[in-house]
Design a protein around this motif. Sequence first.
Motif, mmCIF file in Angstrom:
data_model
loop_
_atom_site.group_PDB
_atom_site.id
_atom_site.type_symbol
_atom_site.label_atom_id
_atom_site.label_comp_id
_atom_site.label_asym_id
_atom_site.label_seq_id
_atom_site.Cartn_x
_atom_site.Cartn_y
_atom_site.Cartn_z
ATOM 1 N N MET A 1 0.901 -1.316 -0.041
ATOM 2 C CA MET A 1 -0.027 0.130 0.144
ATOM 3 C C MET A 1 0.867 1.259 0.098
ATOM 4 O O MET A 1 0.526 2.295 -0.763
ATOM 5 C CB MET A 1 -0.890 0.031 0.955
ATOM 6 C CG MET A 1 -2.055 -0.980 1.210
ATOM 7 S SD MET A 1 -3.487 -0.792 -0.119
ATOM 8 C CE MET A 1 -4.000 0.807 0.660
ATOM 9 N N VAL B 1 -11.268 1.324 -10.132
ATOM 10 C CA VAL B 1 -10.342 1.998 -10.925
ATOM 11 C C VAL B 1 -10.342 1.492 -12.450
ATOM 12 O O VAL B 1 -10.982 0.438 -12.715
ATOM 13 C CB VAL B 1 -8.925 2.194 -10.654
ATOM 14 C CG1 VAL B 1 -8.655 2.977 -9.642
ATOM 15 C CG2 VAL B 1 -8.490 0.608 -10.182
ATOM 16 N N VAL C 1 -12.881 2.258 -0.585
ATOM 17 C CA VAL C 1 -12.583 1.572 -1.861
ATOM 18 C C VAL C 1 -13.312 1.931 -3.016
ATOM 19 O O VAL C 1 -14.567 2.023 -3.056
ATOM 20 C CB VAL C 1 -12.786 0.149 -1.301
ATOM 21 C CG1 VAL C 1 -12.375 -0.784 -2.549
ATOM 22 C CG2 VAL C 1 -11.921 -0.296 -0.074
ATOM 23 N N GLU D 1 -4.158 9.140 -1.667
ATOM 24 C CA GLU D 1 -3.681 8.000 -1.161
ATOM 25 C C GLU D 1 -3.789 7.989 0.448
ATOM 26 O O GLU D 1 -3.694 9.142 1.029
ATOM 27 C CB GLU D 1 -2.215 7.765 -1.501
ATOM 28 C CG GLU D 1 -1.894 7.397 -2.929
ATOM 29 C CD GLU D 1 -0.530 7.103 -3.019
ATOM 30 O OE1 GLU D 1 0.067 6.918 -2.169
ATOM 31 O OE2 GLU D 1 -0.271 7.202 -4.479
ATOM 32 N N LYS E 1 3.179 0.961 -3.806
ATOM 33 C CA LYS E 1 2.323 0.924 -4.849
ATOM 34 C C LYS E 1 0.865 1.444 -4.873
ATOM 35 O O LYS E 1 0.411 1.738 -5.896
ATOM 36 C CB LYS E 1 2.103 -0.575 -5.441
ATOM 37 C CG LYS E 1 3.596 -1.276 -5.661
ATOM 38 C CD LYS E 1 4.208 -0.727 -7.021
ATOM 39 C CE LYS E 1 5.505 -1.838 -7.193
ATOM 40 N NZ LYS E 1 6.165 -1.529 -8.087
ATOM 41 N N GLY E 2 0.457 1.736 -3.580
ATOM 42 C CA GLY E 2 -0.877 2.305 -3.787
ATOM 43 C C GLY E 2 -1.951 1.246 -3.762
ATOM 44 O O GLY E 2 -3.056 1.493 -3.339
ATOM 45 N N GLN E 3 -1.485 -0.015 -3.825
ATOM 46 C CA GLN E 3 -2.558 -1.270 -4.030
ATOM 47 C C GLN E 3 -1.836 -2.380 -3.651
ATOM 48 O O GLN E 3 -0.474 -2.481 -3.681
ATOM 49 C CB GLN E 3 -3.001 -1.430 -5.364
ATOM 50 C CG GLN E 3 -3.792 -0.421 -6.066
ATOM 51 C CD GLN E 3 -4.339 -0.588 -7.503
ATOM 52 O OE1 GLN E 3 -3.309 -0.643 -8.306
ATOM 53 N NE2 GLN E 3 -5.583 -0.803 -7.853
ATOM 54 N N HIS F 1 -5.813 -6.167 -4.968
ATOM 55 C CA HIS F 1 -6.422 -4.933 -5.356
ATOM 56 C C HIS F 1 -6.209 -4.673 -6.906
ATOM 57 O O HIS F 1 -7.206 -4.194 -7.545
ATOM 58 C CB HIS F 1 -5.763 -3.777 -4.626
ATOM 59 C CG HIS F 1 -6.456 -3.786 -3.124
ATOM 60 N ND1 HIS F 1 -5.832 -3.035 -2.104
ATOM 61 C CD2 HIS F 1 -7.457 -4.307 -2.562
ATOM 62 C CE1 HIS F 1 -6.428 -3.096 -0.980
ATOM 63 N NE2 HIS F 1 -7.297 -4.203 -1.019
ATOM 64 N N LYS F 2 -4.995 -4.802 -7.365
ATOM 65 C CA LYS F 2 -4.659 -4.439 -8.756
ATOM 66 C C LYS F 2 -5.490 -5.504 -9.691
ATOM 67 O O LYS F 2 -5.921 -5.122 -10.563
ATOM 68 C CB LYS F 2 -3.046 -4.576 -8.853
ATOM 69 C CG LYS F 2 -2.653 -4.017 -9.995
ATOM 70 C CD LYS F 2 -1.114 -4.132 -9.997
ATOM 71 C CE LYS F 2 -0.728 -2.972 -11.037
ATOM 72 N NZ LYS F 2 -0.505 -1.731 -10.445
ATOM 73 N N GLN G 1 -8.414 4.359 -1.074
ATOM 74 C CA GLN G 1 -8.202 5.874 -0.987
ATOM 75 C C GLN G 1 -8.533 6.519 0.326
ATOM 76 O O GLN G 1 -9.586 5.954 1.149
ATOM 77 C CB GLN G 1 -8.721 6.782 -2.163
ATOM 78 C CG GLN G 1 -8.891 6.282 -3.529
ATOM 79 C CD GLN G 1 -9.786 6.686 -4.644
ATOM 80 O OE1 GLN G 1 -10.732 7.477 -4.318
ATOM 81 N NE2 GLN G 1 -9.315 6.428 -5.690
ATOM 82 N N GLU H 1 -9.182 0.187 -5.600
ATOM 83 C CA GLU H 1 -7.931 0.972 -4.870
ATOM 84 C C GLU H 1 -8.668 1.558 -3.542
ATOM 85 O O GLU H 1 -9.757 1.890 -3.427
ATOM 86 C CB GLU H 1 -7.494 1.819 -5.822
ATOM 87 C CG GLU H 1 -6.569 2.997 -5.503
ATOM 88 C CD GLU H 1 -6.233 4.009 -6.471
ATOM 89 O OE1 GLU H 1 -5.021 3.705 -6.947
ATOM 90 O OE2 GLU H 1 -7.138 4.725 -6.562
#
Length: 129
Positions: free
Chosen positions: A57, A129, A126, A80, A60-62, A66-67, A74, A72
Motif C-alpha cells: 500500500m 479503478v 474503496v 492515497e 504501490k498504492g494497491q 487490489h490490482k 483511497q 483501490e
Amino acid sequence: MNELTKKRLKAGLIDTAISTAVSFAIEPLLKRKTKNSFIYTVVSPTVIFWGLEYAQMRLKGQTVGHKMMGIEVQNEAGGEPTPEQILERIVHRDTVGPFVYLKDRAHYDAYEGEKFPHDLYSYTVVKEV
C-alpha cells in the motif's frame, strides 16, 4: 452481495494466498531460530500478512489482489491513504471489524461495498479503478 463487495472479497483471498505462500517459505527458517511454536504458527503469519499489505500500500498504492480486481483504497478526499490510515485500517479489519460488521450489516450494505467498519474507522474508501 454487490459487485464491489465481491471484488473486495476476491482481492482479500488473493492477498491471503500470497501471504500464506511467503509464510510457508519462511517457516523453516523460524523453526530453526525459535523453539516456541506459537511464534511461527500464529505471530509470524499475522506479521507477514500485515507487513506485506502495508508495504504494498505504501509503495504501490494497491496490493496485488487490489490490482488484479481493479480496486483501490483511497482516503475520503480521494488521495492515497496516509501510513496511519493504512495501519488503522489493517488492525481494525483483523480485530474488531468483523464483529462490528455482523452487529449491523444493513448499515454497511447501504455503502454498496465502498465502506466497511475498518474503512469508516480509518476514514478510507474503496473505489473501482
